[in-house]
Design a protein around this motif. Structure first.
Motif, PDB file in Angstrom:
ATOM      1  N   LYS A  30      -2.493   9.876   3.640  1.00 32.37           N
ATOM      2  CA  LYS A  30      -3.873   9.424   2.995  1.00 32.37           C
ATOM      3  C   LYS A  30      -3.330   8.125   2.057  1.00 32.37           C
ATOM      4  N   LEU A  31      -3.951   6.929   2.203  1.00 29.88           N
ATOM      5  CA  LEU A  31      -3.891   5.720   1.178  1.00 29.88           C
ATOM      6  C   LEU A  31      -4.341   6.278  -0.201  1.00 29.88           C
ATOM      7  N   ILE A  32      -3.412   5.854  -1.196  1.00 31.99           N
ATOM      8  CA  ILE A  32      -3.720   5.917  -2.675  1.00 31.99           C
ATOM      9  C   ILE A  32      -4.283   4.711  -3.006  1.00 31.99           C
ATOM     10  N   ASP A  33      -5.523   4.867  -3.661  1.00 30.42           N
ATOM     11  CA  ASP A  33      -6.069   3.683  -4.136  1.00 30.42           C
ATOM     12  C   ASP A  33      -6.064   3.889  -5.750  1.00 30.42           C
ATOM     13  N   GLY A  34      -5.808   2.641  -6.481  1.00 25.44           N
ATOM     14  CA  GLY A  34      -5.646   2.507  -7.805  1.00 25.44           C
ATOM     15  C   GLY A  34      -4.262   2.532  -8.234  1.00 25.44           C
ATOM     16  N   TYR A  89       1.321   5.408   0.669  1.00 25.46           N
ATOM     17  CA  TYR A  89       0.704   6.484   1.306  1.00 25.46           C
ATOM     18  C   TYR A  89       1.262   7.720   0.616  1.00 25.46           C
ATOM     19  N   ASN A 117       5.618   3.756   1.626  1.00 24.31           N
ATOM     20  CA  ASN A 117       4.689   2.290   1.788  1.00 24.31           C
ATOM     21  C   ASN A 117       4.972   1.810   3.234  1.00 24.31           C
ATOM     22  N   ARG A 151       0.890  -1.237   0.129  1.00 22.05           N
ATOM     23  CA  ARG A 151      -0.275   0.085   0.083  1.00 22.05           C
ATOM     24  C   ARG A 151       0.911   1.063   0.142  1.00 22.05           C
TER      25      ARG A 151
END
Length: 171
Positions: A46-50, A27, A35, A25
């Motif tokens: 903040k967690l990055i999605d995608g 961030y 990570n 993951r």
């Protein structure tokens, strides 16, 4: 035997594909990425999605004191007062550059006058085999016309530089 070999190779390749696609993951902490979940928690990231994130480290700018190297100031930036040129020396340089530009202008104008004389208003005299080969004559006339245009451009550029020197000297 062939089926067993095929199965082993297929499973091995599938494992490689899955492991190469796996990414921890990521961030985002302002303009930085990490990570590391514990660092992300303490810094309120903040967690990055995608999609995957690729971060390339930039180079660091060396200062004169760091690394033992000396840094050159970029062009257009004046140096310290000890590096500046004295007014008398600058005036001498300006005078020299003006004299050089004036001699280049005289040379360019003389060359241009010679070209115009030879060009003879677009009808220069034919030379050698040009009497039998008219295309050769036309090519030479076109080259002369282009040379005259370049000469005019050169003269105009030199005059512009001289006018800039004149306005800089009056300051």
């Amino acid at each position: 035997m062939k089926i067993r070999l095929f199965l082993v190779l297929t499973l091995g390749m599938a494992g490689c594909v899955v492991s190469s696609q796996a990414q921890d993951r990521v961030y985002r902490c302002g303009n930085e990425y990490t990570n590391n979940p514990s660092a992300a928690k303490t810094r309120d990231c903040k967690l990055i999605d995608g999609g995957n994130v690729t971060v390339i480290q930039g180079t660091k700018v060396l200062t004169p004191g760091a690394g033992g190297g000396t840094a050159k100031p970029p062009p257009g930036i004046t140096g310290s007062p000890s590096q500046r040129v004295a007014n008398d020396e600058q005036k001498a340089r300006d005078t020299d550059s003006r004299a050089i530009l004036e001699s280049e202008l005289r040379r360019a104008e003389a060359q241009q006058a010679e070209l115009l004389k030879e060009y003879n208003n677009g009808e220069p005299e034919k030379q050698g085999g040009e009497a039998r080969n008219y295309q050769k004559y036309l090519d030479r006339v076109a080259e002369m016309k282009a040379a005259i245009a370049r000469g005019d451009s050169d003269i105009a550029g030199i005059k512009r530089e001289l006018s800039r020197l004149g306005s800089a000297a009056s300051r």
